[in-house]
Design an enzyme around this catalytic site. Structure first.
Site, PDB file in Angstrom:
ATOM      1  N   ASP A  11       0.723  -1.261  -0.034  1.00 36.52           N
ATOM      2  CA  ASP A  11       0.045   0.031  -0.119  1.00 36.52           C
ATOM      3  C   ASP A  11       0.679   1.325  -0.161  1.00 36.52           C
ATOM      4  O   ASP A  11       1.576   1.489   0.850  1.00 36.52           O
ATOM      5  CB  ASP A  11      -0.915   0.125   1.129  1.00 36.52           C
ATOM      6  CG  ASP A  11      -1.878  -1.008   1.241  1.00 36.52           C
ATOM      7  OD1 ASP A  11      -2.680  -1.388   0.178  1.00 36.52           O
ATOM      8  OD2 ASP A  11      -2.166  -1.800   2.257  1.00 36.52           O
ATOM      9  N   GLY A  46       0.476   2.666   6.965  1.00 35.77           N
ATOM     10  CA  GLY A  46       1.273   1.464   7.595  1.00 35.77           C
ATOM     11  C   GLY A  46       0.776   0.856   8.867  1.00 35.77           C
ATOM     12  O   GLY A  46       1.504   0.064   9.151  1.00 35.77           O
ATOM     13  N   ARG A  49      -4.790  -2.663  11.139  1.00 34.51           N
ATOM     14  CA  ARG A  49      -6.284  -2.463  10.946  1.00 34.51           C
ATOM     15  C   ARG A  49      -6.783  -1.943  12.272  1.00 34.51           C
ATOM     16  O   ARG A  49      -7.664  -1.110  12.617  1.00 34.51           O
ATOM     17  CB  ARG A  49      -6.864  -3.594  10.347  1.00 34.51           C
ATOM     18  CG  ARG A  49      -8.591  -3.219  10.003  1.00 34.51           C
ATOM     19  CD  ARG A  49      -9.171  -4.548   9.504  1.00 34.51           C
ATOM     20  NE  ARG A  49      -8.509  -5.242   8.242  1.00 34.51           N
ATOM     21  CZ  ARG A  49      -8.853  -6.604   7.936  1.00 34.51           C
ATOM     22  NH1 ARG A  49     -10.003  -6.970   8.465  1.00 34.51           N
ATOM     23  NH2 ARG A  49      -8.213  -6.940   7.070  1.00 34.51           N
ATOM     24  N   SER A 114       3.892  -6.724   3.557  1.00 30.82           N
ATOM     25  CA  SER A 114       2.764  -5.763   3.847  1.00 30.82           C
ATOM     26  C   SER A 114       1.941  -6.316   5.209  1.00 30.82           C
ATOM     27  O   SER A 114       1.769  -7.381   5.381  1.00 30.82           O
ATOM     28  CB  SER A 114       1.950  -5.817   2.633  1.00 30.82           C
ATOM     29  OG  SER A 114       0.633  -5.118   2.930  1.00 30.82           O
ATOM     30  N   SER A 116      -1.137  -6.044   5.286  1.00 33.80           N
ATOM     31  CA  SER A 116      -2.586  -5.977   4.612  1.00 33.80           C
ATOM     32  C   SER A 116      -2.961  -7.441   4.914  1.00 33.80           C
ATOM     33  O   SER A 116      -2.353  -8.229   3.985  1.00 33.80           O
ATOM     34  CB  SER A 116      -2.898  -5.136   3.584  1.00 33.80           C
ATOM     35  OG  SER A 116      -4.136  -5.576   3.160  1.00 33.80           O
ATOM     36  N   ASN A 118      -5.367  -8.133   3.108  1.00 30.44           N
ATOM     37  CA  ASN A 118      -5.986  -8.086   1.722  1.00 30.44           C
ATOM     38  C   ASN A 118      -4.721  -8.186   0.494  1.00 30.44           C
ATOM     39  O   ASN A 118      -5.306  -8.031  -0.412  1.00 30.44           O
ATOM     40  CB  ASN A 118      -6.819  -6.970   1.466  1.00 30.44           C
ATOM     41  CG  ASN A 118      -8.159  -6.754   2.511  1.00 30.44           C
ATOM     42  OD1 ASN A 118      -8.786  -7.805   2.412  1.00 30.44           O
ATOM     43  ND2 ASN A 118      -8.132  -5.897   3.381  1.00 30.44           N
ATOM     44  N   LYS A 145       4.145  -3.766  12.123  1.00 33.22           N
ATOM     45  CA  LYS A 145       5.537  -2.614  12.081  1.00 33.22           C
ATOM     46  C   LYS A 145       5.298  -1.645  13.150  1.00 33.22           C
ATOM     47  O   LYS A 145       4.094  -1.206  13.184  1.00 33.22           O
ATOM     48  CB  LYS A 145       5.274  -1.910  10.581  1.00 33.22           C
ATOM     49  CG  LYS A 145       5.479  -3.183   9.298  1.00 33.22           C
ATOM     50  CD  LYS A 145       5.190  -2.306   7.973  1.00 33.22           C
ATOM     51  CE  LYS A 145       5.413  -3.263   6.887  1.00 33.22           C
ATOM     52  NZ  LYS A 145       4.850  -2.761   5.593  1.00 33.22           N
ATOM     53  N   GLU A 169       9.851   1.341   1.336  1.00 34.28           N
ATOM     54  CA  GLU A 169       8.525   1.690   2.308  1.00 34.28           C
ATOM     55  C   GLU A 169       8.205   3.293   2.378  1.00 34.28           C
ATOM     56  O   GLU A 169       8.873   3.979   2.233  1.00 34.28           O
ATOM     57  CB  GLU A 169       9.258   1.460   3.764  1.00 34.28           C
ATOM     58  CG  GLU A 169       8.483   0.375   4.335  1.00 34.28           C
ATOM     59  CD  GLU A 169       6.811   0.339   4.690  1.00 34.28           C
ATOM     60  OE1 GLU A 169       6.537  -0.656   5.019  1.00 34.28           O
ATOM     61  OE2 GLU A 169       6.172   1.359   4.820  1.00 34.28           O
TER      62      GLU A 169
HETATM   63  C1  BG6 Z   1      -1.345  -1.169   5.229  1.00 35.04           C
HETATM   64  C2  BG6 Z   1      -1.908   0.077   5.163  1.00 35.04           C
HETATM   65  O1  BG6 Z   1      -0.600  -1.449   4.378  1.00 35.04           O
HETATM   66  O2  BG6 Z   1      -2.245  -2.263   5.667  1.00 35.04           O
HETATM   67  C3  BG6 Z   1      -2.702   0.319   6.272  1.00 35.04           C
HETATM   68  O3  BG6 Z   1      -0.906   1.139   5.114  1.00 35.04           O
HETATM   69  C4  BG6 Z   1      -3.672  -0.817   6.673  1.00 35.04           C
HETATM   70  O4  BG6 Z   1      -3.532   1.618   6.003  1.00 35.04           O
HETATM   71  C5  BG6 Z   1      -2.795  -2.045   6.839  1.00 35.04           C
HETATM   72  O5  BG6 Z   1      -4.646  -0.495   7.973  1.00 35.04           O
HETATM   73  C6  BG6 Z   1      -3.797  -3.454   7.378  1.00 35.04           C
HETATM   74  O6  BG6 Z   1      -4.608  -3.545   6.045  1.00 35.04           O
HETATM   75  P1  BG6 Z   1      -5.752  -4.314   5.842  1.00 35.04           P
HETATM   76  O7  BG6 Z   1      -6.091  -4.492   4.416  1.00 35.04           O
HETATM   77  O8  BG6 Z   1      -5.422  -5.862   6.555  1.00 35.04           O
HETATM   78  O9  BG6 Z   1      -6.902  -3.999   6.698  1.00 35.04           O
HETATM   79 MG    MG Z   2       2.417   1.621   3.028  1.00 36.92          MG
END
Ligand code: BG6
Ligand code: MG
Length: 218
Positions: A11, A46, A49, A114, A116, A118, A145, A169
């Site tokens: 992201d 970064g 959630r 990452s 995330s 997602n 992180k 990053e």
């Molecule tokens: C990071 C984003 O890469 O992932 C954050 O910069 C986000 O904004 C985090 O909250 C978690 O992501 P997700 O998709 O699992 O909610």
């Molecule tokens: Mg990022």
């Protein structure tokens, strides 16, 4: 070149998903009666959630129980997934595909690092999953992180020495995580925010192998 692998945050480095995170958090904040601005959204870069939700609740002066927090986080993610499920390759940030291609030609391996959960959907919708030799993401690590876990896991999956990995990053917490992992770090964005990085460039469109080689000596 001494560098064996490059590990990319997703992201804000490879794709521009910050706008979708903002839309979904804003929708939730509106529903809770919290005034959440684009400036506040910068604080969420970064950040995991749950930690993001906690920042928004703090802005609104709300303190719900854990069960309610989980419901809010799940609702935000449902909306976020609605947005990212419509992503296309046009949302890959400039220079990302070109630079990764250059790395591959030079025999340097690549991974995603990452927070995330997602990550798989975003890689699939933008058609870039095959660009990466490994994916370390929020589905396989538990510590957010600035903990180095996500980058150390990426190095482990690639079977490379962390000292020969370079992280890309866009978030201050991510730069800290890279340094704690014993890796070199290229910040993507503003030097004022990413001061700990070995090099800062505005985007991957400004990155090349010569610059990468330059940070090996630092
Ligand atoms: C990071 C984003 O890469 O992932 C954050 O910069 C986000 O904004 C985090 O909250 C978690 O992501 P997700 O998709 O699992 O909610
Ligand atoms: Mg990022």
């Amino acid at each position: 070149m001494q560098t064996r692998a490059c590990i990319f945050d997703l992201d804000g480095v490879i794709v521009d998903t910050a706008k979708y995170h903002f839309l979904a958090w804003k929708r939730l904040a509106d529903q809770m009666g919290i005034n959440f601005t684009a400036e506040d959204n910068e604080r969420l870069k970064g950040v995991s959630r749950m930690d993001s939700l906690n920042i928004i609740l703090e802005i609104g002066g709300l303190s719900p129980d854990d069960g309610t927090r989980l419901k809010y986080a799940t609702l935000k993610n449902t909306w976020y997934v609605e947005y990212i499920s419509k992503m296309t390759p046009s949302e890959i940030l400039p220079g990302a595909v070109r630079f990764i291609g250059e790395l591959k030609k030079a025999g340097i391996r690549t991974a995603i690092g990452s927070a995330s959960k997602n990550t798989p959907m975003i890689l699939e919708r933008t058609g870039i999953a095959e660009l990466f030799d490994a994916v370390s993401d929020g589905n396989i690590v538990s510590r957010a992180k600035p903990d180095p876990e996500v980058f150390l896991k990426a190095a482990e999956l690639l079977k490379e020495d962390p000292g020969r990995c370079v992280v890309f990053e866009d978030a201050a917490a991510g730069v800290q995580a890279a340094l704690r992992a014993g890796m070199k770090c290229v910040g993507i964005g503003s030097p004022a925010i990413l001061s700990g990085a070995h090099l800062v460039v505005p985007g991957l469109d400004k990155m090349n192998l010569t610059l990468l080689e330059g940070i090996e000596k630092l």
